[in-house]
Motif scaffolding. Structure first.
Motif, PDB file in Angstrom:
ATOM      1  N   GLU A 247       0.826  -1.231   0.182  1.00 41.82           N
ATOM      2  CA  GLU A 247       0.142  -0.006   0.095  1.00 41.82           C
ATOM      3  C   GLU A 247       0.881   1.296  -0.021  1.00 41.82           C
ATOM      4  N   VAL A 248       0.626   1.857  -0.854  1.00 42.06           N
ATOM      5  CA  VAL A 248       1.384   3.307  -0.958  1.00 42.06           C
ATOM      6  C   VAL A 248       0.386   4.298  -0.169  1.00 42.06           C
ATOM      7  N   VAL A 249       1.140   4.888   1.048  1.00 45.34           N
ATOM      8  CA  VAL A 249       0.778   5.681   1.767  1.00 45.34           C
ATOM      9  C   VAL A 249       0.489   6.902   1.402  1.00 45.34           C
ATOM     10  N   GLY A 250       1.838   7.343   0.957  1.00 50.79           N
ATOM     11  CA  GLY A 250       1.937   8.826   0.462  1.00 50.79           C
ATOM     12  C   GLY A 250       3.082   9.047  -0.293  1.00 50.79           C
ATOM     13  N   TRP A 251       2.942  10.090  -1.191  1.00 56.90           N
ATOM     14  CA  TRP A 251       4.020  10.089  -2.354  1.00 56.90           C
ATOM     15  C   TRP A 251       4.219  11.610  -2.468  1.00 56.90           C
ATOM     16  N   MET A 252       5.313  12.086  -2.255  1.00 55.76           N
ATOM     17  CA  MET A 252       5.536  13.512  -2.563  1.00 55.76           C
ATOM     18  C   MET A 252       6.699  13.596  -3.613  1.00 55.76           C
ATOM     19  N   SER A 253       6.474  14.593  -4.625  1.00 51.63           N
ATOM     20  CA  SER A 253       7.176  14.851  -5.643  1.00 51.63           C
ATOM     21  C   SER A 253       7.718  16.483  -5.554  1.00 51.63           C
ATOM     22  N   PHE A 309      12.817  15.092  -6.910  1.00 50.82           N
ATOM     23  CA  PHE A 309      13.125  14.485  -5.685  1.00 50.82           C
ATOM     24  C   PHE A 309      11.713  14.009  -5.367  1.00 50.82           C
ATOM     25  N   ASP A 310      11.820  12.460  -5.298  1.00 51.19           N
ATOM     26  CA  ASP A 310      10.540  11.923  -4.836  1.00 51.19           C
ATOM     27  C   ASP A 310      10.658  10.952  -3.756  1.00 51.19           C
ATOM     28  N   PHE A 311       9.605  11.318  -2.766  1.00 48.94           N
ATOM     29  CA  PHE A 311       9.753  10.242  -1.437  1.00 48.94           C
ATOM     30  C   PHE A 311       8.467   9.547  -1.515  1.00 48.94           C
ATOM     31  N   ILE A 312       8.490   8.101  -1.474  1.00 54.38           N
ATOM     32  CA  ILE A 312       7.273   7.188  -1.073  1.00 54.38           C
ATOM     33  C   ILE A 312       7.296   6.406   0.083  1.00 54.38           C
ATOM     34  N   HIS A 313       6.203   6.776   0.879  1.00 51.93           N
ATOM     35  CA  HIS A 313       5.846   6.028   2.223  1.00 51.93           C
ATOM     36  C   HIS A 313       4.838   4.906   1.683  1.00 51.93           C
ATOM     37  N   PHE A 314       5.426   3.698   1.927  1.00 49.78           N
ATOM     38  CA  PHE A 314       4.445   2.425   1.737  1.00 49.78           C
ATOM     39  C   PHE A 314       4.334   1.306   2.622  1.00 49.78           C
ATOM     40  N   GLY A 316       4.066  -2.675   3.838  1.00 44.91           N
ATOM     41  CA  GLY A 316       4.348  -4.032   3.667  1.00 44.91           C
ATOM     42  C   GLY A 316       3.715  -5.083   4.552  1.00 44.91           C
ATOM     43  N   PHE A 317       4.327  -6.018   4.526  1.00 47.81           N
ATOM     44  CA  PHE A 317       3.816  -7.274   5.374  1.00 47.81           C
ATOM     45  C   PHE A 317       3.778  -6.903   6.760  1.00 47.81           C
ATOM     46  N   LEU A 318       2.693  -7.157   7.444  1.00 52.08           N
ATOM     47  CA  LEU A 318       2.453  -6.671   8.818  1.00 52.08           C
ATOM     48  C   LEU A 318       2.251  -5.422   9.118  1.00 52.08           C
ATOM     49  N   GLY A 319       1.888  -4.507   8.081  1.00 53.70           N
ATOM     50  CA  GLY A 319       1.697  -3.282   8.261  1.00 53.70           C
ATOM     51  C   GLY A 319       2.806  -2.473   8.357  1.00 53.70           C
ATOM     52  N   ARG A 320       4.027  -2.967   8.095  1.00 50.72           N
ATOM     53  CA  ARG A 320       5.108  -2.136   8.357  1.00 50.72           C
ATOM     54  C   ARG A 320       5.537  -1.043   7.456  1.00 50.72           C
ATOM     55  N   LEU A 321       5.715   0.220   7.856  1.00 53.68           N
ATOM     56  CA  LEU A 321       5.824   1.175   6.945  1.00 53.68           C
ATOM     57  C   LEU A 321       7.254   1.356   6.662  1.00 53.68           C
ATOM     58  N   MET A 322       7.419   1.537   5.391  1.00 49.57           N
ATOM     59  CA  MET A 322       8.892   1.546   4.792  1.00 49.57           C
ATOM     60  C   MET A 322       9.049   2.762   3.814  1.00 49.57           C
ATOM     61  N   LYS A 323      10.245   3.035   3.300  1.00 48.13           N
ATOM     62  CA  LYS A 323      10.455   4.230   2.641  1.00 48.13           C
ATOM     63  C   LYS A 323      11.134   4.075   1.120  1.00 48.13           C
ATOM     64  N   PHE A 324      10.746   4.961   0.142  1.00 47.00           N
ATOM     65  CA  PHE A 324      11.633   4.657  -1.050  1.00 47.00           C
ATOM     66  C   PHE A 324      11.824   6.173  -1.596  1.00 47.00           C
ATOM     67  N   TYR A 325      13.220   6.387  -1.799  1.00 45.76           N
ATOM     68  CA  TYR A 325      13.397   7.514  -2.555  1.00 45.76           C
ATOM     69  C   TYR A 325      14.107   7.660  -3.773  1.00 45.76           C
ATOM     70  N   PHE A 326      13.712   8.448  -4.804  1.00 49.87           N
ATOM     71  CA  PHE A 326      14.511   8.524  -6.192  1.00 49.87           C
ATOM     72  C   PHE A 326      14.689   9.926  -6.395  1.00 49.87           C
ATOM     73  N   ILE A 327      15.732  10.179  -7.407  1.00 47.24           N
ATOM     74  CA  ILE A 327      15.999  11.334  -7.847  1.00 47.24           C
ATOM     75  C   ILE A 327      16.142  11.357  -9.345  1.00 47.24           C
ATOM     76  N   TRP A 328      15.436  11.930  -9.903  1.00 49.55           N
ATOM     77  CA  TRP A 328      15.322  12.215 -11.473  1.00 49.55           C
ATOM     78  C   TRP A 328      16.064  13.564 -11.909  1.00 49.55           C
ATOM     79  N   ASP A 329      16.993  13.159 -12.705  1.00 47.20           N
ATOM     80  CA  ASP A 329      17.860  14.606 -13.045  1.00 47.20           C
ATOM     81  C   ASP A 329      18.152  14.562 -14.496  1.00 47.20           C
TER      82      ASP A 329
END
Length: 392
Positions: A247-253, A309-314, A316-329
């Motif tokens: 589940e994607v909880v939040g996405w900042m661009s 700059f993108d930050f993704i809060h998602f 996973g299993f057991l409801g654990r919140l995790m993070k993903f970041y990427f930079i497009w240049d």
């Protein structure tokens, strides 16, 4: 084939011109061109890789070479020898004066502009001038593409935009408050029976009246808003979370950019159209709306080197919140320019195959494609391949 470009002296347009001519002289590879991939083998029979350019513009420079050189001095986005090698070709491309009607306060960032409406022309006269300019240039191998600056959200009216009869009445009655430049360009192109593509978030041919015109004239058209950078990554990456049932909880661009595009989008009314176009993709792909922030800010020193700059809060299993970041240049014109050539080729192919109306199978190229909810890059590419294979 011929391409009539709306916004002919912009960095995307001139980079496409430089690239097309440099490739024709065997000075550059065809890297970045979708139409040159193996699944689209044979497109040369319908749309050879030979281009002649014309267009409309409101920054009235001497010719396309002067415009390309201006952009090159700011960005150095390709080797100078390529520009020098195509100088004579670009000097022959002299844009016609266009319209910037209801294009918002952002166009003040373009510097000195000259428009048909400044000459006191009515809507009917503006449309007549646009039509005549395109008609003098066009033949049966011509496509019109809008790569002009982003317009504010339009003042839409069911009376004037809902039907072709209403749209033409708007022109006759000179109701300028309901018209925009992109609509008028699209109307002129479709009325002449020419395929049209809208590479911007502006309305263009997306209003019901102009969809009706395209069907009536038997013309293919497509858009909106070219998918070249951060949104390309977003629509490629977001499906991964869906495939793995996360589940994607939040996405900042957060996007920063300079150059003329950045100047235009620094105006609040122009920026709103772009933000909406970028924001809609998550809900369409995921089936729900995560919390999202989409920011676009002008950063002069970047010129055409757009950075996101993108930050993704998602979860996973057991409801654990995790993070993903990427930079497009990336240099925006370098990733966008080849798509202008691709879109033109696919539209000419469509015309020769008798396709009319919205070509939703070309959604692969756009952030807000018309008449489809398929936003997933992988699915879009498969649809484009199947469409081409079926018709070729």
């Amino acid at each position: 084939m011929k391409i009539w470009v709306i916004g002919a002296y912009g960095i995307v347009s001139t980079t496409a011109m430089v690239g097309a001519n440099a490739i024709a002289k065997d000075m550059a590879p065809k890297t970045g061109l979708v139409s040159e991939l193996p699944p689209f083998k044979g497109i040369d029979k319908y749309a050879p890789f030979e281009f002649e350019f014309g267009g409309h513009e409101v920054r009235m420079l001497k010719n396309a070479f002067d415009a390309a050189e201006e952009h090159w001095k700011l960005n150095r986005h390709f080797e100078r020898d390529l520009l020098d090698a195509v100088k004579e070709d670009l000097e022959k491309i002299i844009a016609r004066k266009g319209t910037a009607l209801n294009c918002g306060t952002g166009i003040q960032g373009l510097g000195r502009i000259e428009t048909l409406e400044d000459d006191g022309l009515t809507l009917e006269e503006i449309v007549g001038r646009l039509t005549e300019d395109i008609k003098k240039f066009a033949d049966d191998e011509t496509v019109v593409i809008n790569v002009a600056s982003t317009e504010p959200l339009p003042n839409l009216s069911e009376e004037y935009h809902g039907t072709l009869e209403g749209f033409e009445r708007m022109i006759d009655e000179n109701r300028k408050e309901y018209a925009s430049a992109s609509m008028l360009y699209a109307y002129a192109a479709l009325k002449l029976g020419l395929p049209y593509a809208n590479f911007t978030p502006s309305p263009g041919s997306a209003i019901p009246a102009l969809k009706e015109l395209a069907e009536k004239m038997g013309v293919p058209h497509t858009g909106n808003d070219g998918k070249t950078g951060e949104t390309l990554v977003k629509t490629t990456l977001a499906p991964m979370f869906a495939y793995r049932n996360m589940e994607v909880v939040g996405w900042m661009s957060y996007n920063i950019l300079g150059d003329y595009d950045g100047k235009v989008l620094s105006a609040r009314d122009n920026k709103e159209s772009k933000v909406l176009s970028k924001d809609k993709v998550l809900e369409k792909m995921l089936g729900y709306s995560p919390y999202s922030i989409t920011e676009i800010q002008y950063f002069p020193s970047l010129v055409d080197n757009k950075t996101a700059f993108d930050f993704i809060h998602f979860k996973g299993f057991l409801g654990r919140l995790m993070k993903f970041y990427f930079i497009w240049d990336a240099i925006d014109a370098i990733v966008a320019a080849p798509l202008i050539l691709d879109i033109a080729r696919f539209l000419l192919f469509a015309k020769k195959k008798g396709v009319k109306g919205v070509v939703k199978e070309m959604a692969f190229f756009f952030k807000s494609p018309m008449d489809t909810n398929v936003i997933n890059t992988h699915e879009q590419f498969e649809e484009l391949k199947k469409w081409y294979s079926k018709l070729s």
